[in-house]
Design a protein around this motif. Structure first.
Motif, PDB file in Angstrom:
ATOM      1  N   ASP B 222       0.861  -1.186   0.000  1.00 13.66           N
ATOM      2  CA  ASP B 222       0.000   0.000   0.000  1.00 13.66           C
ATOM      3  C   ASP B 222       0.898   1.237   0.000  1.00 13.66           C
ATOM      4  N   PHE B 223       0.973   1.892  -1.163  1.00 10.96           N
ATOM      5  CA  PHE B 223       1.937   2.990  -1.288  1.00 10.96           C
ATOM      6  C   PHE B 223       1.660   4.139  -0.326  1.00 10.96           C
ATOM      7  N   ALA B 224       0.395   4.420  -0.079  1.00 11.98           N
ATOM      8  CA  ALA B 224       0.103   5.508   0.863  1.00 11.98           C
ATOM      9  C   ALA B 224       0.638   5.146   2.241  1.00 11.98           C
ATOM     10  N   ASP B 225       0.452   3.892   2.600  1.00 13.92           N
ATOM     11  CA  ASP B 225       0.948   3.382   3.885  1.00 13.92           C
ATOM     12  C   ASP B 225       2.476   3.452   3.943  1.00 13.92           C
ATOM     13  N   ILE B 226       3.105   2.982   2.865  1.00  8.36           N
ATOM     14  CA  ILE B 226       4.569   2.915   2.816  1.00  8.36           C
ATOM     15  C   ILE B 226       5.174   4.326   2.910  1.00  8.36           C
ATOM     16  N   LEU B 227       4.662   5.228   2.076  1.00  8.09           N
ATOM     17  CA  LEU B 227       5.238   6.572   2.037  1.00  8.09           C
ATOM     18  C   LEU B 227       4.948   7.341   3.327  1.00  8.09           C
ATOM     19  N   GLY B 228       3.784   7.086   3.898  1.00  7.66           N
ATOM     20  CA  GLY B 228       3.475   7.715   5.186  1.00  7.66           C
ATOM     21  C   GLY B 228       4.435   7.255   6.271  1.00  7.66           C
ATOM     22  N   ALA B 229       4.746   5.952   6.254  1.00  3.46           N
ATOM     23  CA  ALA B 229       5.681   5.417   7.248  1.00  3.46           C
ATOM     24  C   ALA B 229       7.078   6.006   7.059  1.00  3.46           C
ATOM     25  N   PHE B 230       7.484   6.198   5.807  1.00  2.85           N
ATOM     26  CA  PHE B 230       8.797   6.803   5.552  1.00  2.85           C
ATOM     27  C   PHE B 230       8.869   8.195   6.184  1.00  2.85           C
ATOM     28  N   GLU B 231       7.792   8.964   6.018  1.00  2.00           N
ATOM     29  CA  GLU B 231       7.785  10.319   6.597  1.00  2.00           C
ATOM     30  C   GLU B 231       7.900  10.264   8.119  1.00  2.00           C
ATOM     31  N   LYS B 232       7.147   9.351   8.711  1.00  2.00           N
ATOM     32  CA  LYS B 232       7.201   9.227  10.175  1.00  2.00           C
ATOM     33  C   LYS B 232       8.587   8.790  10.636  1.00  2.00           C
ATOM     34  N   ALA B 233       9.199   7.890   9.875  1.00  2.00           N
ATOM     35  CA  ALA B 233      10.536   7.410  10.250  1.00  2.00           C
ATOM     36  C   ALA B 233      11.533   8.560  10.235  1.00  2.00           C
ATOM     37  N   LYS B 234      11.434   9.418   9.231  1.00  2.00           N
ATOM     38  CA  LYS B 234      12.404  10.512   9.099  1.00  2.00           C
ATOM     39  C   LYS B 234      12.214  11.570  10.179  1.00  2.00           C
ATOM     40  N   SER B 235      10.967  11.704  10.680  1.00  2.00           N
ATOM     41  CA  SER B 235      10.735  12.756  11.666  1.00  2.00           C
ATOM     42  C   SER B 235      10.891  12.252  13.100  1.00  2.00           C
ATOM     43  N   ALA B 236      11.121  10.955  13.271  1.00  2.00           N
ATOM     44  CA  ALA B 236      11.290  10.416  14.635  1.00  2.00           C
ATOM     45  C   ALA B 236      12.574  10.976  15.246  1.00  2.00           C
ATOM     46  N   LYS B 237      12.504  11.347  16.497  1.00  7.26           N
ATOM     47  CA  LYS B 237      13.675  11.899  17.187  1.00  7.26           C
ATOM     48  C   LYS B 237      14.044  11.028  18.383  1.00  7.26           C
ATOM     49  N   GLY B 238      15.314  10.743  18.495  1.00  3.95           N
ATOM     50  CA  GLY B 238      15.811  10.041  19.677  1.00  3.95           C
ATOM     51  C   GLY B 238      15.683   8.535  19.647  1.00  3.95           C
ATOM     52  N   LYS B 239      15.057   8.025  18.595  1.00  6.24           N
ATOM     53  CA  LYS B 239      14.909   6.564  18.487  1.00  6.24           C
ATOM     54  C   LYS B 239      15.079   6.133  17.038  1.00  6.24           C
ATOM     55  N   PRO B 240      15.677   4.985  16.801  1.00  7.82           N
ATOM     56  CA  PRO B 240      15.631   4.425  15.454  1.00  7.82           C
ATOM     57  C   PRO B 240      14.223   3.918  15.170  1.00  7.82           C
ATOM     58  N   THR B 241      13.892   3.800  13.899  1.00  6.42           N
ATOM     59  CA  THR B 241      12.550   3.356  13.531  1.00  6.42           C
ATOM     60  C   THR B 241      12.602   1.989  12.852  1.00  6.42           C
ATOM     61  N   CYS B 242      11.626   1.172  13.213  1.00 11.79           N
ATOM     62  CA  CYS B 242      11.443  -0.135  12.581  1.00 11.79           C
ATOM     63  C   CYS B 242      10.082  -0.136  11.887  1.00 11.79           C
ATOM     64  N   ILE B 243      10.078  -0.384  10.601  1.00 11.70           N
ATOM     65  CA  ILE B 243       8.824  -0.536   9.867  1.00 11.70           C
ATOM     66  C   ILE B 243       8.628  -2.022   9.592  1.00 11.70           C
ATOM     67  N   VAL B 244       7.597  -2.585  10.191  1.00 11.87           N
ATOM     68  CA  VAL B 244       7.269  -3.981   9.905  1.00 11.87           C
ATOM     69  C   VAL B 244       6.263  -3.957   8.761  1.00 11.87           C
ATOM     70  N   ALA B 245       6.727  -4.370   7.596  1.00 17.08           N
ATOM     71  CA  ALA B 245       5.887  -4.287   6.400  1.00 17.08           C
ATOM     72  C   ALA B 245       5.331  -5.675   6.086  1.00 17.08           C
ATOM     73  N   ARG B 246       4.009  -5.798   6.225  1.00 21.33           N
ATOM     74  CA  ARG B 246       3.363  -7.085   5.916  1.00 21.33           C
ATOM     75  C   ARG B 246       3.303  -7.218   4.403  1.00 21.33           C
ATOM     76  N   THR B 247       4.021  -8.192   3.881  1.00 24.70           N
ATOM     77  CA  THR B 247       4.055  -8.377   2.430  1.00 24.70           C
ATOM     78  C   THR B 247       3.581  -9.773   2.061  1.00 24.70           C
ATOM     79  N   THR B 248       3.265  -9.929   0.794  1.00 23.51           N
ATOM     80  CA  THR B 248       2.897 -11.232   0.250  1.00 23.51           C
ATOM     81  C   THR B 248       4.075 -11.733  -0.580  1.00 23.51           C
ATOM     82  N   PRO B 249       4.711 -12.813  -0.135  1.00 24.88           N
ATOM     83  CA  PRO B 249       5.808 -13.337  -0.951  1.00 24.88           C
ATOM     84  C   PRO B 249       5.280 -13.788  -2.310  1.00 24.88           C
ATOM     85  N   GLY B 250       6.032 -13.505  -3.344  1.00 23.50           N
ATOM     86  CA  GLY B 250       5.587 -13.886  -4.688  1.00 23.50           C
ATOM     87  C   GLY B 250       4.498 -12.974  -5.242  1.00 23.50           C
TER      88      GLY B 250
END
Lengths: 322, 289
Positions: B222-250
């Protein structure tokens, strides 16, 4: 370049005693003052490895990863990819043994300029026992393409090795012993990576050492005045200065190698395979005879396992009499 | 999240991801070896990175200000090579068919010294996050603003080294670092929860939270989800960010989706033709939207 010995270096009552790790730590602090890109990455043994000489002065260039040697290697690799010059520092069995595959993949394969600096090489580690006595580190690093492997002979040479490592390319391993050993070189003694040092010329036998074992060989050559013994210090195990060793072997016809390392995969085996190709003379490897030893003081271990001066002399004489 | 990207932009990203999937299938068919499920599953995230998020210059891959992409699970490199090719990195079209072959720069697992734009050599699992920490430390020391994106698999979280790095990144507050986990629930021997469960006790996401990370859970297609998470990751302060992306293999090929047997094998010619036909139908549908 003439070798320069410390004053009265053969007099055990006068020669200064200090561990190589201490010299390495002092060299690190000097490097830190010279170069802003030197970073120290440690795994809970920084003070024991004498890296506090650096970390107290440069806390912002110190990364403490805790007891996590694999991570130490990966962090060093990341820093090196970015052009930093990281020194990954801890005890040899953990640094080289525990983390070997990350070293292979993240440092050796991409040829990252990471300097792995270890204390606790060899049985000279002493009372901690075989888990902490690393006798396979040369085998594990020399087999990795592109690695430079340095085994300084004393405190001063360890200091110079650390400083020289900064200017090398690719991965470097520097092995230091924990125990205080004779400091028979000086700050002015020449040190050129990749060149062996002929400490004493002779015609009857070539005896070769690295680390503190070189001092034993000097003592033995002095004692055996009836023999003309050529003593060579190999502080750079890789790349090996095989030309000089071959020339010496051609002259003497017999080569004896003494080291605090397993004879399997150590300097002796590396030299034997090189000489087999160039000048097949008898070669004797004297070291840790493919065993795990035990706890005990370094002195007691050296005595029991034949790495003291007496034991080494006996092994040499047995070899020469064959 | 739709504020950061328009529907038309999303449609274009979906089409790009589809193209990358088709390239992946062709590369794997030509190579006759390689991993299929992971690259197809991560095509959307790679597209979001290379075609929207990254500050990068494909013509100058060593540009010092670039964002860094550290691929920990090197075996999914076909998706990286394909994304780089379509993004304009200096990879020729005919070079794609040399993947895994002698003299190719497109090694079976990425080789830093062979292909500019590949940040690290990788393959043995569980090592990328440690290296990414090193990259993040270097950026902090040099006061550089670029971001470090580490891509990791779920299966490789069985490696202890990964958790060593998880602790370190939190300790040093490496907020310029984001790990994106391909949570596809498969690995080579089976389903992750059978081979070595990551959600046992608490979920993988909650494990990261417990280690002091900023954690986001998203749909990995979900591109809206993915790009939104990227923005949140970049604005996080004081902590590294982990994005758990639920994907479908294949993803995108029905007979490959969610089948762990496609983790480490390529399609043969017949299978590849069928896969390409399915992807072409998806492409047509996207264009009609």
């Amino acid at each position: 370049m003439n070798f320069i010995f410390a004053d009265n270096y053969l007099d055990e009552t006068k020669v200064k005693m200090s561990p190589m790790r201490e010299g390495a730590g002092l060299g690190l602090a000097e490097l830190g003052a010279l170069h802003a890109d030197v970073i120290v990455v440690g795994a809970d043994t920084l003070e024991s490895c004498r890296a506090h000489h650096f970390t107290e002065k440069f806390p912002d260039r110190t990364i403490q990863v805790g007891v996590a040697e694999q991570n130490l290697i990966g962090v060093c690799a990341g820093l090196a990819y970015e052009g930093k010059v990281p020194f990954g520092i801890t005890y040899a069995p953990f640094l080289i043994g525990r983390a070997w595959e990350p070293i292979r993949t993240t440092i050796a394969y991409p040829s990252n300029h990471v300097i792995l600096l270890a204390s606790h090489a060899g049985i000279a580690t002493g009372t901690d026992g075989p888990t902490h006595q690393m006798t396979e580190d040369i085998a594990l690093t020399a087999c990795l393409p592109g690695f430079t492997v340095l085994a300084p002979c004393d405190h001063e040479q360890a200091r110079l090795a650390v400083k020289a490592a900064y200017d090398l390319k690719g991965p470097v391993y520097i092995r230091c012993a924990r125990e205080a050993t004779p400091v028979f070189t000086t700050p002015e003694t020449p040190f050129v990576v990749g060149k062996v040092q002929i400490l004493r010329e002779g015609t009857d036998a070539t005896v070769i050492g690295h680390g503190y074992m070189t001092y034993r060989l000097l003592q033995i050559a002095e004692e055996l005045k009836e023999l003309s013994i050529e003593v060579i210090n190999v502080h750079t195990i890789k790349p090996l200065d095989i030309e000089t060793i071959v020339a010496s072997a051609k002259k003497t016809g017999k080569v004896f190698v003494a080291e605090d390392h397993n004879i399997v995969g150590g300097l002796g085996s590396i030299i034997a395979s090189a000489l087999a190709e160039h000048v097949p003379v008898p070669v004797k490897s004297h070291g840790v005879y493919d065993i795990f030893t035990e706890s005990g003081s370094a002195k007691d271990l050296w005595g029991k396992y034949g790495l003291d001066t007496e034991g080494t002399k006996k092994a040499l004489l047995d070899f020469l009499q064959k | 999240m739709s504020t950061i990207v328009t529907e038309k932009e999303i449609q274009q990203l979906q089409l790009t991801a589809n193209t990358i999937r088709q390239t992946i299938i062709r590369m794997l068919m030509d190579a006759g070896a390689g991993h299929t499920a992971g690259p197809l599953g991560m095509a959307d995230i790679f597209t979001a990175l290379y075609f929207h998020e990254l500050k990068h210059d494909p013509k100058n891959p060593s540009w010092s200000e670039r964002d860094r992409v550290i691929l920990s699970n090197g075996h999914i490199c076909p998706v990286r090579y394909a994304a780089m090719y379509h993004a304009g990195y200096q990879i020729q079209k005919e070079e794609l068919s040399t993947f895994r072959k002698i003299d190719s720069r497109l090694e079976g697992h990425p080789a830093f010294h062979r292909l500019p734009g590949v940040e690290t050599s990788s393959g043995p699992l569980g090592e990328g996050l440690s290296e990414a920490c090193g990259f993040a430390f270097a950026a902090k020391m040099d006061h550089k603003p670029h971001h470090i994106w580490c891509l990791a698999s779920d299966g490789e979280h069985a490696e202890g080294m990964t958790w060593e790095a998880v602790m370190l990144a939190a300790k040093y507050k490496l907020d310029n670092l984001c790990v994106i986990i391909d949570r596809n629930y498969i690995q080579i021997d089976g389903f992750t929860e059978d081979v070595m469960p990551l959600d046992l006790g608490v979920s993988l996401a909650d494990k990261y939270k417990a280690f002091g990370w900023n954690v986001l859970e998203i749909g990995g297609h979900d591109f809206a989800d993915i790009l939104g998470a990227f923005e949140k990751a970049k604005s996080a302060k004081g902590k590294p960010t982990c994005i758990v992306a639920r994907t479908t293999p294949g993803k995108g090929v029905d007979f490959m989706e969610n089948n762990y047997k496609w983790h480490g094998v390529p399609p043969n010619k017949t299978q590849a033709e069928e896969a390409l036909a399915q992807l072409a139908r998806i492409e047509d549908a996207l264009r009609r939207e």
